[in-house]
Design an enzyme around this catalytic site. Structure first.
Site, short mmCIF file in Angstrom:
data_model
loop_
_atom_site.label_atom_id
_atom_site.label_comp_id
_atom_site.label_asym_id
_atom_site.label_seq_id
_atom_site.Cartn_x
_atom_site.Cartn_y
_atom_site.Cartn_z
N ASN A 175 0.28 2.09 -5.74
CA ASN A 175 0.12 2.17 -7.21
C ASN A 175 -0.84 2.90 -7.73
O ASN A 175 -1.91 2.54 -7.87
CB ASN A 175 0.51 0.81 -7.55
N GLU A 176 -0.59 4.18 -7.89
CA GLU A 176 -1.58 5.32 -8.27
C GLU A 176 -1.78 5.07 -10.08
O GLU A 176 -1.18 4.25 -10.52
CB GLU A 176 -1.20 6.71 -8.32
N SER A 177 -3.01 5.70 -10.29
CA SER A 177 -3.43 5.50 -11.66
C SER A 177 -2.12 5.84 -12.53
O SER A 177 -1.27 6.48 -12.30
CB SER A 177 -4.27 6.80 -11.96
#
Ligand code: F6R
Length: 642
Positions: free
Chosen positions: A166-168
């Site tokens: 879950n990236e930025s």
């Protein structure tokens, strides 16, 4: 709860922190403590005849945890028969049998060594067709629910704050899904994939929502490279730019950190803002320099008001006025600057970083890889030689895995062409070339090379290192190739340091009998080659420090390619003029195999010479901004007591 932590901070001292943090002296001890928690949970569930659902992560952080769980199984009969696992993520597309798959990682690190039932293992499937992924993800979440939800979720954290993949920008209610990987994530992963172009662009990840639903979460972070993001996630506001900050809203979460990963938490980094401190010299320097930097003022321009308004009024009360404290720190920093890294003969050395005598010193520079000497201390290296010291350089490892395949084959071909051109008959060279060429046709990306290729790659790097040392002016007799055996696995994963590595290091020190040793002081990278090389030097010094010649030997640490010492830590700063910067650049250029898109880029897309120049310039600029002299560049060193 967590035993053996070195963390004695009170709730009051942790008041800047919005997440429970536990700081350990090293990642091994931290992992053991987490393994104890997992074992206790598994046993508690066993006693209730229940299953225990674990959410698991991959990456470098949980490796020591898995090793400890395997040990608990083998030596203390911890059974995993009641355990159900759900892994966070998998690259997409990814075949299970690939050396890069998280399936393979989990089997090798954990599942193959414990008694977990295979049907209880769940890892997102990297082999699906794209149109099957959404259905699979829904089903994955259903399976977690059917199993009763995750009892304990283990997480790592990305340099950008990602959890799972879950990236930025991920939402707090995000579901399990296919995601595009952030550039920084791909760069960090690229060392496993032989460069960015082979690194996957997408992955399937458990969403933040399911992570937040876990009954308990433990996030692991090791090493200085994680310190900035840990401080952000723990102390700053909740933001989807740092998905780990969502955990501030979780009811039962612990961040388990080694002291390097914790080093930017306010209570550790700026303890004077948290509690009354005992103002040691070191702390005064750190606080004053920090104040000057944050206010963007030269040291000598700091006022009483600056001290008072920034939580340092007790220092002012004890040692003020500001003028006195400023002068003290200014002088201290001034005294770190020297153009005479081997000491200035005939000069008063009371306040200089190095001794004047002996005027001609024997110097031994340890370089973990064949290019760290020139990248990190090239200016100092040259100056030591030019000032008449007997400088030896020791290349600790062959650095062979960082040479690209086509580069190796080009050199192998050069040999056969050379033989042919000069009528030298050498079937063996042709055989090696053919064998290497054939092997590379079927080599898996990141796979282990045949010994011949490893050797060729090692020779290439050796030639480059020798060229650099010749460029500096050293004769061959002062260039040492150690080829430490711990490094020679052919894979990214190295062996632990062994007795032979230490013995080779001791032999060389005894042979040179140096007055100065320089070593790469990358203390914070628990898995890196630099740290292992440093440990070899530390261990060698421990074993021989009682010897007579060692009484005269000082140890200076430089930082490797990745970061510089904090300004408050620097004991010696060697300045360089513009011409010396260019000269150093040419020295770095000798490492042609590391130019134009190196194999192991790390999390920085600049080439090594650019990083070195930027870093050395930034150090010089910092001295300038703090009100000291303005140089083009500076190389920084810490004197290490051993
Ligand atoms: C891995 C994962 C990632 C990693 C993170 C840190 O399953 O989900 O979030 O935990 O990228 O990786 P390391 O531990 O290698 O620094």
């Amino acid at each position: 709860m967590f035993t053996s932590t070195i963390d004695t901070a009170t709730e009051f001292e942790k008041r800047f922190e919005k997440i429970n943090t536990h700081v350990f002296d090293n990642s091994a001890n931290a992992s053991k403590a987490v393994a104890q928690q997992i074992a206790a949970l598994i046993k508690e569930k066993q006693s209730q005849n229940k299953t225990c659902v674990l959410g698991l992560a991959t990456g470098s952080s949980p490796k020591s945890l898995y090793a400890e769980l395997v040990r608990l199984h083998r030596e203390e009969q911890l059974s995993f028969k009641n355990v159900i696992t759900f892994n966070l993520d998998e690259y997409y597309p990814m075949k299970a049998e690939s050396i890069h798959s998280y399936v393979r990682f989990m089997n090798e690190q954990l599942f193959d060594h414990i008694d977990i039932l295979k049907v209880n293992i769940h890892i997102p499937d990297g082999t699906l067709a794209k149109n099957e992924i959404a259905g699979f993800c829904t089903q994955y979440e259903d399976q977690i629910e059917k199993a009763g939800g995750i009892d304990l979720q283990i997480l790592g954290i990305g340099g950008n704050g990602h959890i799972g993949f879950n990236e930025s920008g991920s939402l707090q209610n995000s579901k399990t899904r296919l995601v595009a990987l952030d550039h920084s994530t791909r760069i960090a992963a690229s060392k496993e994939f032989e460069g960015l172009k082979h690194t996957p662009r997408t992955a399937i990840t458990l969403g933040v929502h399911k992570i937040m639903e876990a009954k308990r979460v433990i996030l692991l972070a090791w090493g200085e490279s994680k310190s900035a993001i840990i401080a952000k996630a723990v102390e700053e506001g909740l933001t989807n730019l740092v998905p780990a900050s969502f955990l501030q809203e979780h009811q039962h979460v612990d961040f388990v950190l080694d002291k390097e990963a914790a080093s930017k938490l306010t209570r550790i980094n700026k303890p004077w803002l948290v509690e009354e401190v005992n103002w040691t010299d070191k702390l005064i320097s750190k606080a004053v320099l920090d104040l000057a930097i944050s206010l963007e003022k030269p040291i000598l321009m700091l006022t009483d008001a600056d001290y008072i308004e920034n939580g340092m009024s007790d220092l002012l009360a004890q040692m003020g006025p500001a003028y006195d404290i400023n002068i003290r720190i200014f002088n201290k920093l001034q005294n770190t600057i020297t153009g005479w890294p081997g000491g200035k003969p005939g000069a008063d050395d009371n306040k200089r970083p190095e001794r004047a005598l002996p005027a001609k010193k024997r110097v031994l520079i340890f370089s973990p890889h064949p290019d760290d000497d020139i990248i990190s201390m090239g200016g100092t290296f040259k100056r030591l030689h030019e000032q008449g010291h007997e400088v030896h350089v020791a290349y600790q490892t062959s650095g062979n895995i960082a040479v690209a395949d086509d580069e190796a084959i080009r050199f192998a071909k050069f040999i056969t062409d050379y033989n042919e051109a000069f009528g030298i008959s050498c079937d063996e060279a042709q055989r090696i070339y053919n064998k290497s060429f054939d092997f590379l046709k079927t080599k898996e990306i990141g796979g282990i090379d045949i010994p011949e290729l490893r050797q060729i790659k090692g020779i290439i790097r050796r030639g480059e290192a020798r060229a650099t040392s010749h460029f500096v002016g050293l004769p061959d007799s002062q260039i040492h190739f150690m080829n430490l055996p711990f490094y020679e696995t052919g894979a990214i994963e190295k062996n632990p340091l062994g007795a032979e590595d230490i013995a080779l290091t001791i032999d060389l020190i005894e042979q040179v009998k140096p007055h100065q040793i320089y070593a790469a002081g990358d203390l914070a990278d628990p898995h890196g080659t630099h740290k292992v090389c440093l440990d070899a030097v530390f261990e060698a010094l421990k074993q021989i420090k009682h010897k007579d010649f060692m009484k005269d030997c000082w140890l200076w640490l430089y930082r490797g390619a990745w970061q510089e010492w904090g300004i408050d830590e620097i004991d010696m700063a060697v300045p360089m003029g513009p011409d010396q910067v260019i000269e150093k650049r040419f020295g770095i250029f000798k490492h042609q195999s590391q130019k134009d898109g190196v194999v192991f880029q790390g999390s920085d897309s600049r080439e090594f010479w650019q990083r070195a120049e930027d870093r050395n310039r930034e150090t010089a600029e910092l001295y300038d901004k703090l009100g000291l002299a303005h140089y083009a560049a500076m190389e920084a060193f810490v004197k290490w007591e051993y």
